[in-house]
Design a protein around this motif. Structure first.
Motif, PDB file in Angstrom:
ATOM      1  N   ALA A 153       0.823  -1.206   0.000  1.00 53.48           N
ATOM      2  CA  ALA A 153       0.000   0.000   0.000  1.00 53.48           C
ATOM      3  C   ALA A 153       0.848   1.243   0.000  1.00 53.48           C
ATOM      4  CB  ALA A 153      -0.925   0.002   1.223  1.00 53.48           C
TER       5      ALA A 153
ATOM      6  N   GLN B  44      -3.677   1.473   6.864  1.00 55.33           N
ATOM      7  CA  GLN B  44      -4.293   1.303   5.549  1.00 55.33           C
ATOM      8  C   GLN B  44      -5.145   2.519   5.183  1.00 55.33           C
ATOM      9  OE1 GLN B  44      -6.709  -2.212   5.144  1.00 55.33           O
ATOM     10  NE2 GLN B  44      -6.440  -2.256   2.932  1.00 55.33           N
TER      11      GLN B  44
ATOM     12  N   THR C 154      -4.558   5.142   2.029  1.00 57.95           N
ATOM     13  CA  THR C 154      -5.700   5.354   1.127  1.00 57.95           C
ATOM     14  C   THR C 154      -6.025   6.841   1.017  1.00 57.95           C
ATOM     15  OG1 THR C 154      -6.635   3.190   1.667  1.00 57.95           O
ATOM     16  CG2 THR C 154      -8.127   4.826   0.742  1.00 57.95           C
TER      17      THR C 154
ATOM     18  N   SER D 282      -5.832   9.222  -2.332  1.00 51.33           N
ATOM     19  CA  SER D 282      -7.041   9.865  -2.843  1.00 51.33           C
ATOM     20  C   SER D 282      -6.939  11.384  -2.855  1.00 51.33           C
ATOM     21  CB  SER D 282      -8.245   9.463  -1.987  1.00 51.33           C
ATOM     22  OG  SER D 282      -8.148  10.033  -0.692  1.00 51.33           O
TER      23      SER D 282
END
Length: 455
Positions: free
Chosen positions: A9, A84, A88, A92
């Motif tokens: 990630a 996580q 993310t 974004s």
């Protein structure tokens, strides 16, 4: 979340950030600390995430920091930090301006430039890291000679004593000496009791897997070098685990020791001190708070944990504030984080805690902030006799040792190292691997994780 998923990630987010660098952002952000005027007056809106500890101490600090930032609108997401979710949000473009996280995560993000170095934030606001925080606290958030977070809290570990059991066995405080293994093992033998082959009372609970970094630094070991490279096969680390094995083997072996300690009512009325299940135990500074309601039921004392040189030593983690590389209002984020950790903030927190203690007729065991000046001021003003000589001696011991802290090292692979060291210690204590083999395997896995990140 597994480590492999975390790395994947983060690598993906790094790629996204690299691709969007030219887009820039409002309010002076854009990923480079060099482009930020950290000395400018804080304005606009500040987005904060992860400040989830809004108890009496947290609320007082939030209120104080808000006053220091004047008309800045502070929007807070007080949910727990999640790795996580963080990556993310970065991918974004929904990037908070400041994030609270565990200090052991900071260098992982710093190695990938996902957070800003804060040396300019400190200097622009006339903050000297050497003066504000303990050296080991700063070391936890330092990577490649740069500071990447504003640290807070540091609750050192010492050894709590159950004097009732010690006196019955004829054991003195001086016998509980981690720098003198032979003397310590002899004291353990006098206090240890079993029902058949099952432990009934531990002479000494070393917190074998809960305080691994403390045992390592006490023996002169570390988990990473100055560059963050894993150093798990350091001979001093092996010596620490060998000593731990001797201690648990003297008390039924690791499997039985672990089963026994897992049964403790650690936070309850039948905790291991009230129930006389331990004669001595390694505990962080927060645990005397848990025991304070039972001060009339236990006869407590404390001694420092000692390194192989015979001198007191301690180690503990804590949390910190980071500014993401794409933060929109990094200047305000810097001032807010510094306001939350300055002497005025801690004074407000200490006053709030003193009021809570008074209302509950409890014991004020102090606040351990990560700042020597704040710790001293709080101790001088708020720590008064509790009515229990034993508790007062315990509180004094923790304050006396807080300046002896050492860092076990910070690494981009910090989370993986932590897990691999736990695996190694568990295997060595169970006897499924030799200490050397366990550390070699842990080093290999940690180096793989380290190369994945820095490579």
């Amino acid at each position: 979340m597994t480590y492999r998923r975390l790395v994947t990630a983060m690598v993906g987010v790094a790629t996204v950030l690299a691709a969007t660098t030219a887009c820039g952002s409002s309010g002076g952000g854009g990923g480079s600390a060099d482009a930020v005027d950290f000395g400018a007056k804080a304005t606009g809106t500040l987005s904060a995430w992860g400040f989830n500890n809004a108890d009496d101490v947290g609320k007082a600090r939030i209120g104080y920091a808000a006053q220091q930032l004047g008309d800045v609108k502070i929007e807070m997401d007080q949910t727990n930090f999640d790795a996580q979710k963080f990556t993310t949000r970065l991918a974004s473009g929904s990037v908070p301006d400041v994030v609270q996280m565990d200090r052991e995560l900071v260098v992982t993000y710093a190695a990938q430039n996902l957070v800003m170095p804060l040396d300019k934030c400190l200097s622009a606001n006339t903050v000297d890291a050497k003066q504000r925080w303990y050296p080991n606290v700063v070391a936890d958030v330092t990577y490649k000679n740069q500071i990447w977070a504003v640290p807070q809290f540091y609750q050192p570990a010492a050894i709590l004593l159950n004097r009732t059991l010690m006196e019955a066995a004829g054991v003195q405080d001086a016998d509980i000496d981690t720098s003198n293994p032979d003397r310590l093992i002899a004291a353990i033998a006098k206090m240890y009791k079993a029902n058949g082959d099952v432990p009934a009372t531990l002479g000494f609970n070393p917190q074998a897997t809960g305080q691994i970094p403390l045992w390592l630094v006490a023996m002169g070991g570390k988990v990473a070098d100055a560059d963050g490279k894993p150093t798990l096969t350091d001979p001093a680390n092996a010596a620490a685990i060998e000593l731990l094995k001797k201690i648990v083997d003297a008390q039924g072996g690791y499997a039985k020791y672990k089963s026994f300690t897992d049964s403790f009512d650690v936070f309850g009325d039948k905790n291991q001190f009230v129930g006389n299940q331990v004669a001595a135990e390694v505990d962080a500074q927060w645990y005397p708070n848990v025991l304070s309601p039972y001060k009339d039921k236990v006869k407590l004392g404390a001694v420092p944990f000692k390194g192989k040189d015979g001198q007191p030593v301690t180690q503990a983690g804590g949390s910190a504030f980071v500014i993401p590389a794409k933060a929109k209002n990094p200047a305000a984020a810097c001032k807010w984080a510094l306001a939350l950790t300055d002497d005025g903030s801690w004074s407000a927190a200490a006053e709030a805690r003193a009021a809570t203690v008074k209302a509950k007729n409890s014991v004020n065991t102090g606040l351990f902030t990560g700042s020597p000046a704040a710790d001293k001021a709080i101790r001088d003003k708020y720590i008064t006799p509790s009515g229990s000589a034993g508790f007062d001696q315990v509180i004094s011991t923790y304050y006396d040792i807080v300046g002896t802290g050492k860092s076990a090292g910070a690494s981009p692979a910090g989370q993986q190292i932590k897990q691999e060291m736990l695996n190694a210690v568990t295997a060595a204590l169970l006897g499924t691997k030799t200490v050397q083999k366990a550390l070699e395997d842990a080093q290999a896995a940690s180096m793989g994780a380290y190369k994945n990140i820095v490579g």
